[in-house]
Design a protein around this motif. Structure first.
Motif, PDB file in Angstrom:
ATOM      1  N   ALA A  82       0.835  -1.208   0.000  1.00 38.69           N
ATOM      2  CA  ALA A  82       0.000   0.000   0.000  1.00 38.69           C
ATOM      3  C   ALA A  82       0.869   1.257   0.000  1.00 38.69           C
ATOM      4  N   GLU A  83       1.990   1.206   0.716  1.00 43.94           N
ATOM      5  CA  GLU A  83       2.937   2.330   0.717  1.00 43.94           C
ATOM      6  C   GLU A  83       3.511   2.552  -0.683  1.00 43.94           C
ATOM      7  N   ASP A  84       3.879   1.464  -1.351  1.00 44.26           N
ATOM      8  CA  ASP A  84       4.399   1.569  -2.719  1.00 44.26           C
ATOM      9  C   ASP A  84       3.336   2.137  -3.662  1.00 44.26           C
ATOM     10  N   ASP A  85       2.097   1.690  -3.489  1.00 48.66           N
ATOM     11  CA  ASP A  85       0.995   2.188  -4.329  1.00 48.66           C
ATOM     12  C   ASP A  85       0.796   3.686  -4.130  1.00 48.66           C
ATOM     13  N   CYS A  86       0.933   4.132  -2.879  1.00 45.91           N
ATOM     14  CA  CYS A  86       0.801   5.562  -2.589  1.00 45.91           C
ATOM     15  C   CYS A  86       1.907   6.355  -3.311  1.00 45.91           C
ATOM     16  N   ALA A  87       3.132   5.844  -3.250  1.00 47.63           N
ATOM     17  CA  ALA A  87       4.265   6.535  -3.877  1.00 47.63           C
ATOM     18  C   ALA A  87       4.095   6.604  -5.391  1.00 47.63           C
ATOM     19  N   LEU A 119       0.602  12.014 -10.260  1.00 46.42           N
ATOM     20  CA  LEU A 119      -0.158  13.263 -10.135  1.00 46.42           C
ATOM     21  C   LEU A 119       0.442  14.379 -10.996  1.00 46.42           C
ATOM     22  N   THR A 120       1.699  14.252 -11.321  1.00 49.20           N
ATOM     23  CA  THR A 120       2.352  15.294 -12.142  1.00 49.20           C
ATOM     24  C   THR A 120       1.994  15.180 -13.620  1.00 49.20           C
ATOM     25  N   ASP A 121       1.370  14.047 -13.999  1.00 51.40           N
ATOM     26  CA  ASP A 121       0.960  13.835 -15.395  1.00 51.40           C
ATOM     27  C   ASP A 121      -0.482  14.302 -15.559  1.00 51.40           C
ATOM     28  N   PRO A 122      -0.720  15.386 -16.332  1.00 50.09           N
ATOM     29  CA  PRO A 122      -2.090  15.923 -16.471  1.00 50.09           C
ATOM     30  C   PRO A 122      -3.091  14.892 -16.969  1.00 50.09           C
ATOM     31  N   GLU A 123      -2.648  14.011 -17.845  1.00 48.01           N
ATOM     32  CA  GLU A 123      -3.571  13.032 -18.404  1.00 48.01           C
ATOM     33  C   GLU A 123      -3.922  11.924 -17.401  1.00 48.01           C
ATOM     34  N   MET A 124      -3.065  11.700 -16.408  1.00 49.80           N
ATOM     35  CA  MET A 124      -3.280  10.619 -15.439  1.00 49.80           C
ATOM     36  C   MET A 124      -3.713  11.137 -14.067  1.00 49.80           C
ATOM     37  N   ARG A 125      -3.825  12.468 -13.951  1.00 50.22           N
ATOM     38  CA  ARG A 125      -4.052  13.042 -12.629  1.00 50.22           C
ATOM     39  C   ARG A 125      -5.345  12.527 -11.977  1.00 50.22           C
ATOM     40  N   GLU A 126      -6.444  12.505 -12.707  1.00 49.82           N
ATOM     41  CA  GLU A 126      -7.723  12.083 -12.114  1.00 49.82           C
ATOM     42  C   GLU A 126      -7.657  10.624 -11.645  1.00 49.82           C
ATOM     43  N   LEU A 127      -7.077   9.779 -12.488  1.00 48.67           N
ATOM     44  CA  LEU A 127      -6.937   8.364 -12.127  1.00 48.67           C
ATOM     45  C   LEU A 127      -5.979   8.204 -10.941  1.00 48.67           C
ATOM     46  N   ALA A 128      -4.912   9.010 -10.941  1.00 52.33           N
ATOM     47  CA  ALA A 128      -3.919   8.930  -9.872  1.00 52.33           C
ATOM     48  C   ALA A 128      -4.509   9.381  -8.531  1.00 52.33           C
ATOM     49  N   GLN A 129      -5.376  10.397  -8.566  1.00 54.06           N
ATOM     50  CA  GLN A 129      -6.001  10.873  -7.335  1.00 54.06           C
ATOM     51  C   GLN A 129      -6.883   9.784  -6.712  1.00 54.06           C
ATOM     52  N   GLU A 130      -7.621   9.092  -7.555  1.00 57.44           N
ATOM     53  CA  GLU A 130      -8.478   8.008  -7.059  1.00 57.44           C
ATOM     54  C   GLU A 130      -7.633   6.862  -6.504  1.00 57.44           C
ATOM     55  N   GLU A 131      -6.552   6.542  -7.211  1.00 57.00           N
ATOM     56  CA  GLU A 131      -5.669   5.461  -6.744  1.00 57.00           C
ATOM     57  C   GLU A 131      -4.975   5.854  -5.442  1.00 57.00           C
ATOM     58  N   LEU A 132      -4.594   7.114  -5.320  1.00 57.66           N
ATOM     59  CA  LEU A 132      -3.941   7.585  -4.100  1.00 57.66           C
ATOM     60  C   LEU A 132      -4.906   7.521  -2.911  1.00 57.66           C
ATOM     61  N   ARG A 133      -6.137   7.915  -3.146  1.00 59.84           N
ATOM     62  CA  ARG A 133      -7.142   7.855  -2.074  1.00 59.84           C
ATOM     63  C   ARG A 133      -7.347   6.411  -1.599  1.00 59.84           C
ATOM     64  N   ARG A 134      -7.470   5.494  -2.568  1.00 57.16           N
ATOM     65  CA  ARG A 134      -7.677   4.075  -2.226  1.00 57.16           C
ATOM     66  C   ARG A 134      -6.476   3.512  -1.478  1.00 57.16           C
ATOM     67  N   ARG A 165      -4.187   5.093   0.268  1.00 55.26           N
ATOM     68  CA  ARG A 165      -4.058   5.667   1.613  1.00 55.26           C
ATOM     69  C   ARG A 165      -5.048   5.037   2.589  1.00 55.26           C
ATOM     70  N   GLN A 166      -6.265   4.790   2.132  1.00 53.09           N
ATOM     71  CA  GLN A 166      -7.260   4.130   2.983  1.00 53.09           C
ATOM     72  C   GLN A 166      -6.783   2.736   3.399  1.00 53.09           C
ATOM     73  N   GLU A 167      -6.254   1.996   2.419  1.00 53.26           N
ATOM     74  CA  GLU A 167      -5.768   0.654   2.700  1.00 53.26           C
ATOM     75  C   GLU A 167      -4.555   0.696   3.636  1.00 53.26           C
ATOM     76  N   ARG A 168      -3.671   1.641   3.407  1.00 53.34           N
ATOM     77  CA  ARG A 168      -2.492   1.781   4.272  1.00 53.34           C
ATOM     78  C   ARG A 168      -2.895   2.093   5.709  1.00 53.34           C
ATOM     79  N   ASP A 169      -3.850   3.036   5.870  1.00 54.60           N
ATOM     80  CA  ASP A 169      -4.299   3.408   7.217  1.00 54.60           C
ATOM     81  C   ASP A 169      -5.012   2.244   7.907  1.00 54.60           C
ATOM     82  N   ARG A 170      -5.802   1.497   7.134  1.00 52.13           N
ATOM     83  CA  ARG A 170      -6.501   0.341   7.708  1.00 52.13           C
ATOM     84  C   ARG A 170      -5.493  -0.699   8.196  1.00 52.13           C
TER      85      ARG A 170
END
Length: 358
Positions: free
Chosen positions: A54-59, A65-80, A82-87
């Protein structure tokens, strides 16, 4: 915590390498010890590896996030991620809590009628049946050692051994006063009566852990009480053992053999003295506890079985999780209740650790 988890993962790798060596099977004691250690370490290591992923997935998501075309997908993946990491972080905190050294032990169970006269004895019989059904559900072996019954089928007092994996870990929260509210079978006017029974739960002590001097024992034999007819025991096979220094008395009459009754009585006596020794050692800690969860305080009311309202309330729990269906519980479905008590105990210990800065 990170260093501790890394050490656990490394130790599990070592244990698994040792277990893969065919030579280890020639040493049964070593095999048993390593197998037990593997069982204890595996869930911690598995959760740690999932946390690392989960830490690797967050990184990785952070980089995208720096890629404009992937930003929306990256934000969703980062949220997921982080939730898994915290759990998993919270799960690892629970897994790293100090383990009760008695959790894998067998159990000595004692049930006694409390207030309420005959109704208290009938309720004690219901509790004994409840634990027998629960033991059956868990695949444990429960054997009655001693039982003093009433004419109506109630139980004045009874003791039993329960053997099976994790018996103590699941039953240690049962010690205390159990209260019942219902219309007794002995009540003709239909009035609700409050009665009680007490439950004592002790981890079975091994002979090597607690040695008893034979000179400290007074052993008496007597005839077992029975149902009459062909079941009457005509020989003095029942055993009563008194530990003279403490005055502790144990009786066993379930077996027809005097030798087997003596063996069982010694097992119970050893467990009683072992528990008394543990209670003395832990008295200072127990006195500071605000919660009764896990203390085994037999003087306190821990649970109420309210038949008119069709619910069982455990007074050590709070909120919506403290009430359970009475028909399910009384018929041996104790797992939801035990799970809630286990989580409450873990939460209390985590809170205590946080307050101490651990």
């Amino acid at each position: 915590m990170l260093e501790k988890l890394q050490a656990i993962a490394r130790r599990l790798d070592q244990v698994e390498r040792q277990l893969s060596d065919p030579a280890i099977y020639a040493d049964r004691e070593m095999l048993t010890r390593l197998s037990r250690e593997q069982k204890e370490l595996t869930p911690i290591a598995a959760a740690f590896r999932a946390w690392q992923q989960a830490e690797d997935d967050c990184a990785q998501a952070q980089e995208l996030l720096t890629d404009p075309e992937m930003r929306e997908l990256a934000q969703e993946e980062l949220r997921r991620a982080r939730q898994e990491r915290d759990r998993l972080s919270e799960e690892l905190k629970r897994l790293l809590l100090p383990r009760d050294p008695n959790d894998d032990r067998n159990v000595i169970l004692e049930v006694r009628a409390g207030i309420g006269g005959e109704e208290g004895a009938l309720f004690a019989a219901d509790l004994l049946r409840m634990y027998a059904l629960y033991a059956e559900r868990r695949g444990w072996n429960m054997e009655l050692v001693y039982e003093n019954t009433t004419e109506l089928g109630g139980v004045k007092e009874a003791s039993a051994t329960i053997e099976g994996q994790g018996a103590w870990s699941r039953l240690k929260f049962e010690a205390g006063t159990h209260r019942v509210q219902r219309v007794p079978e002995t009540e003709s006017s239909g009035r609700i009566q409050t009665s009680a029974a007490t439950v004592a739960v002790m981890p079975e002590a091994e002979e090597v852990e607690f040695t008893i001097d034979p000179k400290d024992l007074q052993i008496d034999t007597f005839r077992s009480s029975g149902a009459g007819g062909q079941h009457v025991n005509k020989t003095e096979s029942a055993i009563r053992i008194t530990h003279l220094p403490t005055g502790t008395v144990v009786e066993c009459q379930d077996e027809r053999s005097q030798y087997k009754n003596k063996d069982r009585a010694m097992k119970i006596l050893r467990s009683k003295l072992y528990e008394a020794q543990q209670e003395k050692q832990n008295a200072a800690i127990a006195a500071q506890r605000k919660s009764q969860v896990g203390t085994g305080d037999r003087s306190g009311k821990i649970r109420t079985y309210n038949f008119p309202q069709n619910r069982v309330t455990d007074h050590r729990l709070t909120g919506d999780v403290k009430n359970f269906n009475i028909a399910a519980v009384i018929n041996g479905d104790l797992d939801p209740l035990v799970d809630a008590l286990t989580l409450a105990d873990q939460a209390r210990r985590l809170q205590e650790g946080a307050e101490k800065g651990e």
